[in-house]
Design a protein around this motif. Structure first.
Motif, PDB file in Angstrom:
ATOM      1  N   ASN A 184       2.216   2.413   6.103  1.00 59.09           N
ATOM      2  CA  ASN A 184       1.511   2.014   4.860  1.00 59.09           C
ATOM      3  C   ASN A 184       2.331   1.582   3.801  1.00 59.09           C
ATOM      4  N   HIS A 185       1.931   0.430   3.147  1.00 60.01           N
ATOM      5  CA  HIS A 185       3.193  -0.029   2.130  1.00 60.01           C
ATOM      6  C   HIS A 185       1.941  -0.383   0.749  1.00 60.01           C
ATOM      7  N   VAL A 186       2.944  -0.355  -0.308  1.00 60.16           N
ATOM      8  CA  VAL A 186       2.128  -0.525  -1.686  1.00 60.16           C
ATOM      9  C   VAL A 186       3.079  -1.833  -2.076  1.00 60.16           C
ATOM     10  N   VAL A 187       2.664  -2.925  -2.050  1.00 60.94           N
ATOM     11  CA  VAL A 187       3.460  -4.106  -2.448  1.00 60.94           C
ATOM     12  C   VAL A 187       2.974  -4.678  -3.819  1.00 60.94           C
ATOM     13  N   ASN A 188       4.221  -4.715  -4.649  1.00 58.10           N
ATOM     14  CA  ASN A 188       4.113  -5.305  -5.935  1.00 58.10           C
ATOM     15  C   ASN A 188       4.858  -6.558  -6.389  1.00 58.10           C
TER      16      ASN A 188
ATOM     17  N   LYS B 223      -0.863 -10.064 -11.126  1.00 56.19           N
ATOM     18  CA  LYS B 223      -2.059  -9.850 -11.373  1.00 56.19           C
ATOM     19  C   LYS B 223      -2.865  -8.649 -10.372  1.00 56.19           C
ATOM     20  N   TYR B 224      -1.968  -8.637  -9.128  1.00 58.03           N
ATOM     21  CA  TYR B 224      -2.589  -7.972  -8.096  1.00 58.03           C
ATOM     22  C   TYR B 224      -1.438  -6.969  -7.488  1.00 58.03           C
ATOM     23  N   THR B 225      -1.994  -6.245  -6.879  1.00 55.81           N
ATOM     24  CA  THR B 225      -0.991  -5.006  -5.996  1.00 55.81           C
ATOM     25  C   THR B 225      -1.753  -5.213  -4.450  1.00 55.81           C
ATOM     26  N   LEU B 226      -0.880  -5.248  -3.323  1.00 60.31           N
ATOM     27  CA  LEU B 226      -1.452  -5.556  -2.175  1.00 60.31           C
ATOM     28  C   LEU B 226      -1.043  -4.080  -1.467  1.00 60.31           C
ATOM     29  N   LEU B 227      -2.327  -3.440  -0.790  1.00 58.60           N
ATOM     30  CA  LEU B 227      -2.047  -2.304   0.118  1.00 58.60           C
ATOM     31  C   LEU B 227      -2.328  -2.745   1.248  1.00 58.60           C
ATOM     32  N   ILE B 228      -1.197  -2.460   2.214  1.00 55.68           N
ATOM     33  CA  ILE B 228      -1.178  -2.884   3.464  1.00 55.68           C
ATOM     34  C   ILE B 228      -0.816  -1.701   4.389  1.00 55.68           C
TER      35      ILE B 228
END
Length: 155
Positions: A63-67, A87-92
């Motif tokens: 899992n990754h929290v991408v900023n 504006k966003y963070t991607l959880l993938i």
């Protein structure tokens, strides 16, 4: 006798100090920060998921929290669609099952200083080893709000 009295007062005083924080009034409680826990679609990302480079064995979860755009691009062997990380963070994340699979539900839930990203993956009755990539584009995470991935693979 004086020593016992002084000790008793010290113990009672320490107990009063230790429980002082629990005697707050309703107005004095610390409010939990509010967060808009909605998932925004990423146009074109589904077509790029085959380029998602994470290698995961069955039963493992990455899992990754991408900023940042740099961190996002590093996860893919092709160029994924652009995301505005101001504006966003991607959880993938990714897992692999020993059968076919599909993502049946995704949900974001906030509990004070925690954000829970829950994913349910349903296995199919095939014998094909198949990766499952799950992701959620969410409003930029504020400092201190740490996402927790809760991924469940259902039989």
């Amino acid at each position: 006798m004086k020593r016992c009295t002084v000790t008793a007062f010290a113990i009672v005083g320490a107990l009063a100090l230790a429980t002082g924080c629990q005697n707050r009034t309703e107005e004095e409680t610390w409010p939990c920060p509010t967060y808009d826990a909605t998932i925004t679609p990423v146009a074109g990302l589904d077509a790029s998921l085959s380029c998602y480079q994470e290698v995961v064995q069955p039963g493992q979860f990455k899992n990754h929290v991408v900023n940042t755009m740099a961190d996002y691009n590093a996860l893919f062997s092709c160029t994924p669609p652009a995301i505005d990380f101001t504006k966003y963070t991607l959880l993938i994340g990714k897992t692999t099952t020993l059968s076919g699979n599909r993502i049946t539900s995704q949900q974001l839930r906030q509990d004070c200083l925690s954000l829970y990203y829950t994913v349910n993956i349903q296995q199919n009755p095939t014998t094909v080893v198949q990766p499952a990539v799950y992701y959620a584009l969410v409003p930029k995470l504020p400092a201190g709000l740490n996402p927790s991935f809760q991924v469940q693979v259902l039989p």
